[in-house]
Design a protein around this motif. Sequence first.
Motif: not given
Length: 412
Positions: A286-293
Motif C-alpha cells: 500500500a502507498y499513502m500520499v497527501v497534498a496540501g501539507l
Amino acid sequence: MVSQTRRAALIGWINRAPPGSSSEMRRAYGLARAGFPIGLFSHGSFIFLFWYADQPVMAVFNIFSTVLIGFGCWAALTLRDIKWPTLLTFLCEIPAHAAFCTYYMGLAPFFLSYLFIPILLFPMLPYGQPLTRLLLSALCAMAFVAMGVYGTLSAPVRPLTHGWTLFFFVFNTAPIIPMLGVFAALYATAATRAEREMEQEYERAENLLLNILPEPIAARLKDDPHLIADEHPSVSVLFADIVNFTETSGRLTPPEIVQTLNAAFSRFDTLVEKHGCEKIKTIGDAYMVVAGLPEPREDHAQAMVSLALDMIDAAQEINESGQFPFSMRIGISSGPVVAGVIGERKFAYDLWGDTVNVASRMESHGRPGIIQITEATRGHLGDEVQIDPLGDVEIKGKGRMRTYTVSRGFAP
C-alpha cells in the motif's frame, strides 16, 4: 598520473597506524614517522660536529639523544607504541638539548629553535587532555623565554669560533622551518580531509533525513527537536493498493517481490514529486500520499487527482510489460488532518484523523483500476476531470457515504 600515485602512496605510508587507531593517533604516527628520522639524522650528525667543534659534553649528550630518538624512529616505522618516545623527546631531550647548548655555546647558534617543535606540536598530540597539552606547550614556551634571557645576560661557557657559530646557526634554522612546515602540512591535510568527510557525511545525512521527512519538517526538527504536531484544515489524502498482490507474489521469489515493489513505488515517487505532493509511507504493497501539507495549497484535490490518474496509467504500463499482473485500487478523501513526527530514534512523519480513515476505506472498498473519491473531494474539483457517481458505500464507523470516480476528460 604517476606523480598522483606516488603522492597517494606517500600519504598512505605516512598515515599508517596500528589497526583500530583513531584519526588523532594516525596523525601522531604520521608526525612521528616524519619527525623521528629527521631528528635521528640531526642528532647523529651532532655527535661528530660537536666533537670537532671542541664541545665534548654535548657530543656525549647527543649519543644518548640519538639512542632515544632512534628508539622512537623504530617504534614509528614498525607501528609500536610511540607515546613515551614522543613525550620523552618533547619534555626531556629537546629542552635539555636547548638548555645545555645555550649554556655552553650561547644564543648565537640558535639551538633554542628546537623548542618550537614541542611549543607548536604539543597541542596536536593525542596524549592527555587538551588543557594538559596546552599547559605543556606553555611550559616549553616559558623555558624558551627563560633560556633566551639567560643567554642574553650570560656569556657562553665554551664559546664557538665565528665559523662554527655561523655553521650551527644555518644547520639549526635551515631544517627547522621546513620541518615545521611539513608537520603543519600533515595536520592541514588531515583537517581538510576531515572537513571534507564531515561535509560528505552531513550531505548524506541531510539527504537521508529528507527521504524520511518533508523539508520544512526536517528543518524544524533540526532547529528545535521537540514534539511536532500540526493541524491542517484542508488537505487531500490518497491510499493506493496493488490488487491481489499477496496471491500473485506467491509465485515470485523474495528478491523478485522487493524488486517489483521497488520499481513500481520508485515510479510513483517520481510522480509524487512531479505533482508537488508528499509521500507519507508505504505499508506492504500500500502507498499513502497527501497534498496540501506541510505547506498549504488550495488546489490540493486537483493535484491529488492528477497524481492518481498518472498512477493508474503507470500501473497499466507495468501490467502491459508482462512482468507482473498489475492493477491498482485508489481512494481519495479531503478534509482536516493532524500531522506530526512520532518516535525518537526511528521517527516517522504521519497523519491522523477522520480524513485519513475515510481515504483508506475509499481504497479498500474500491474496484481495480478505479479512483474512488468522497463528496468532500468532489467539492474541491472543477471541470478538469470527468466525475461520475458510484453510488453509496457503507463505510465502517461512518455509515453510508456517497462516492464518485474520476477519469480523464471534462464533465459535460
